[in-house]
Enzyme design. Structure first.
Site, PDB file in Angstrom:
ATOM      1  CG  ASP A 450      -1.938   1.127   1.208  1.00 18.66           C
ATOM      2  OD1 ASP A 450      -1.922   1.921   0.242  1.00 18.66           O
ATOM      3  OD2 ASP A 450      -2.745   1.212   2.149  1.00 18.66           O
ATOM      4  CG  ASP A 657      -3.671   4.131  -4.263  1.00 22.93           C
ATOM      5  OD1 ASP A 657      -2.955   3.995  -3.257  1.00 22.93           O
ATOM      6  OD2 ASP A 657      -4.798   3.610  -4.372  1.00 22.93           O
TER       7      ASP A 657
END
Length: 781
Positions: A450, A657
């Site tokens: 992440d 992302d």
């Protein structure tokens, strides 16, 4: 059902929806090339002033109905520009807020209209009214105002790009050899001209020397070995080619100007000739496009009427044949083929996740896999798996939206009293996992990567409540190198305004309590232990969250034991723990079973394209980049570069992302982006009710032929080859339930998110010292 377009003879001018009109108008202005008149009449916004008696050339407009084919073309030449009494030429199209397009009577003057309700067709016949008009102009009465409409010359990008300047002379003949081998033939079945190898090498080298001031692209493009990159908007000039037949006389000359010499592919201009391992030269159809050919076997001549008739001698032994098998497909942009995609997906679904290759890795390097490698056994087919990915992407986007819109974020480093904090909302999913060997037991676990998080945590037995995981559970009491970190010494985060963390005043453990967007929850404390890299057997100590209590078991993925936070913020993020400024990763394609790498301190890729990393003090964990312009093929999406910059309170911007599958654009931009993409798609039928969440989908070809879709070019900081990220094929469209859909999404936010669909198979190098993010296409292999 509301029609999107209609013809209205009661409307004088044509009306376009506001977003479409802006693209149309801006494109017209660029093509016109004249200075705009600063104070146009109120109803017009694009006017030009011409000298009296001068009939300026303005661009034409082509309207295609259904598909971009000649039989579906309404060509507007004389009906484009209105001349007012003040001597102004104004664009005769209007903008309005309605989503419907109206084709007005001004654009249809003199056009025969045939409405056929039996076949549901409207036919247009240009100049069917037999208007008589003097050369150069005609007059008509409209609204009691004298309107003069001048003939306009078509000004297309092709016309602008190919201007005749220099001449190339390749002084080498291509006659028959011994046994009548070699020679030259004309072949309408071949696309581009092919020369024998030795001749081609000299021809190519001579051509390159004649090109002035345009840098040679450093890599071949498919079948082409001589390509040049030109900045958008520039008008390149390339050499012409002269072919003499028989003797070097004017009457034996075939002059190939630049549109027959260069082919425009993926933003590059490439020499449209090939070499092959044969003594025969083939003159292909690309060089003969638009040229009339007359074969006369009585006089053994081939006549080519260009500026005048040229007669070329036909040797009786010349063969006319189709050589497509030899030449292959000369289009350097390979098509998308659904058969290949379905076979690749079938292979992916049959992979055994327990037999994945996990080679030994050196220090600070981890093996990376895609999330779906482990989850696919839960789904009946790939489309069902893809639907689950779409749901994850939507959840991730909702989470990011909630974070980015929050006005209550903590200011990094602000010190508070030692008091408990309330929980905050986090996201517990991810698209990629990394393989870890943890503790003295060397327990193998997978962690979800992440880039938007700066905490590393995994399940830590003995548990209060742990979800069932596929890999063995790490037991902190069994690891001889495990230790708890007290908040009074190392865990400064426990003293900052982060509502997920607090310092336990009884034992000074730094505890955390994270609630995720799907209402699952993890609780634990900060500790450290060693991870081992099995290539050099080197242990490295890592600070992590020892999670003892997880609720909402169904929302955690059994194949992963926690989260690997690699965000930009300091403290617990793995990059900051390793003390380096370089993090590189290559994220495998979505249906690849191969592992790739996540590395720290080094990058093995050349960093071909680089963006600047921008720091956002409100969201310090995220990686923002300096997107500058977006092109679809060679058409710019017309927004100011300032569109992508941070707005007040550090909103807006573009972030990368790893947890978001698809790229998200603000709706205002996306509507224009989507419109241009649709305009650039040729001869592929679009479906009216596509599969959600996509709004731009196309039918696969029933014959199984490959389909060509536009490329998308992202420029960072400036427009140059070193700042361009070129996206093509499955980085642009996705095959979903039998349709090809545009793999970009619009949303009601002012931020943009560059997702992993666009970055699959791309080597990413994050360098926080140089503040750059570099992209290397197809680096995973």
């Amino acid at each position: 059902m509301n029609s999107r377009y209609f013809v209205d003879t009661g409307a004088t001018f044509s009306f376009f929806p506001k977003g479409i009109y802006k693209v149309f108008r801006d494109t017209f202005r660029k093509e016109a090339g004249f200075p705009l008149y600063k104070s146009p009449p109120s109803q017009f916004d694009t006017c030009y002033k011409a000298d009296p008696g001068v009939a300026p050339d303005f661009p034409t407009v082509k309207m295609y109905f259904g598909q971009q084919k000649p039989e579906n073309l309404l060509f507007l030449a004389e009906r484009l520009v209105v001349v007012h009494q003040q001597g102004l030429f104004c664009l005769a199209f209007m903008s309005w807020k309605n989503p419907v397009t109206i084709i007005g009577s001004y654009q249809l003057q003199g056009v025969g209209l045939t409405f056929d309700t039996a076949t549901d067709t409207l036919s247009f016949d240009i100049d069917a009214c037999a208007l008589t008009r003097p050369h150069g102009a005609h007059e008509s009465k409209r609204d009691n105002e004298k309107v003069q409409v001048y003939n306009s010359q078509m000004v297309s990008m092709l016309h602008l790009l190919f201007l005749a300047l220099k001449v190339l002379r390749a002084k080498k003949s291509l006659n028959f050899g011994n046994g009548l081998t070699g020679g030259s033939i004309v072949d309408t079945g071949a696309t581009v001209t092919s020369f024998p190898e030795d001749f081609y090498d000299e021809f190519r080298d001579t051509f390159r020397k004649e090109v002035r001031g345009i840098p040679l692209y450093d890599a071949p493009l498919g079948n082409f070995d001589t390509c040049y990159m030109v900045d958008p908007g520039e008008v390149p000039t390339f050499p012409d080619v002269k072919m003499y037949f028989g003797h070097q006389n004017p009457e034996n000359l075939l002059l190939l100007e630049q549109q027959r010499v260069m082919v425009h592919e993926r933003g590059l201009f490439c020499l449209a000739f090939k070499k092959w391992n044969h003594p025969l030269a083939i003159i292909g159809s690309y060089q003969l496009q638009g040229i009339g050919l007359t074969f006369d076997t009585t006089t053994d001549t081939l006549k080519i009427p260009m500026e005048k008739f040229h007669h070329f001698h036909l040797f009786t032994s010349i063969i006319f044949s189709i050589l497509l098998i030899v030449l292959g497909n000369t289009n350097s942009l390979s098509p998308l083929n659904s058969t290949y995609i379905m076979q690749a997906r079938k292979r992916f679904m049959s992979l055994d996740p327990t037999k994945l290759p996990d080679p030994p890795m050196p220090s600070y390097t981890f093996t990376v896999y895609h999330h779906d490698v482990f989850e696919k056994t839960k789904f009946k087919d790939y489309d069902s798996l893809l639907e689950n990915r779409l749901a994850r992407c939507n959840a991730r986007a909702s989470y990011l939206a909630s974070v980015l819109e929050s006005q209550n974020g903590a200011q990094g480093g602000e010190m508070l009293d030692l008091v408990p904090k309330s929980t905050d909302i986090f996201y517990g999913g991810g698209e990629y996992v990394a393989s870890f060997l943890i503790g003295t037991q060397i327990i193998k676990n997978y962690l979800l990567i992440d880039t938007g998080s700066d905490l590393v945590w995994w399940q830590c037995g003995p548990c209060v409540a742990c979800y069932k995981q596929d890999q063995p559970l790490y037991d902190s009491t069994a690891s001889k190198t495990f230790r708890i970190i007290g908040c009074n010494r190392h865990a400064l985060r426990c003293r900052t305004v982060d509502p997920a963390f607090h310092c336990n005043q009884e034992n000074f453990e730094c505890r955390y309590d994270m609630i995720y967007a799907d209402h699952s929850q993890t609780k634990g404390f900060i500790a450290d232990d060693v991870i081992t890299f099995n290539l050099d057997h080197r242990p490295v100590r890592v600070t992590f969250g020892c999670s003892k209590d997880q609720t909402g078991e169904k929302n955690f993925s059994a194949f992963a034991s926690g989260i690997l936070g690699v965000g930009r913020a300091v403290q617990y993020s793995l990059p900051s723990q390793f003390g380096g400024h370089v993090m590189s990763m290559c994220l495998p394609p979505f249906y690849s079973g191969k592992g790739s790498v996540l590395s720290f301190h080094t990058s093995k890729w050349p960093r071909a394209t680089s963006a600047k990393l921008l720091f956002n003090y409100r969201y310090p964990s995220f990686y923002y980049v300096n997107l500058y312009k977006v092109f679809i093929n060679d058409r710019e999406v017309p927004v100011s570069p300032s569109w992508w910059k941070f707005k007040p309170y550090m909103s807006g911007g573009v972030l990368v992302d790893t947890g978001t599958s698809f790229t998200y654009f603000p709706n205002d931009f996306y509507v224009v982006f989507r419109y241009i993409f649709r305009e650039e798609v040729l001869d592929i039928p679009m479906v009216e009710n596509p599969n959600k969440p996509f709004d731009t989908c196309y039918k696969d070809d029933p014959s199984g032929r490959g389909l060509y879709f536009p490329v998308v070019k992202l420029y960072f900081g400036s427009v140059s080859s070193s700042t361009m990220l070129l996206l093509e094929k499955e980085r642009v469209v996705i095959n979903y339930r039998g349709l090809y859909c545009l793999a970009f999404v619009g949303w009601h936010r002012d931020q943009s998110v560059l997702g992993m669909m666009q970055l699959q198979g791309v080597g990413l190098t994050f360098d926080t010292l140089a503040n750059t993010l570099s992209f290397d296409i197809d680096a995973c292999d």
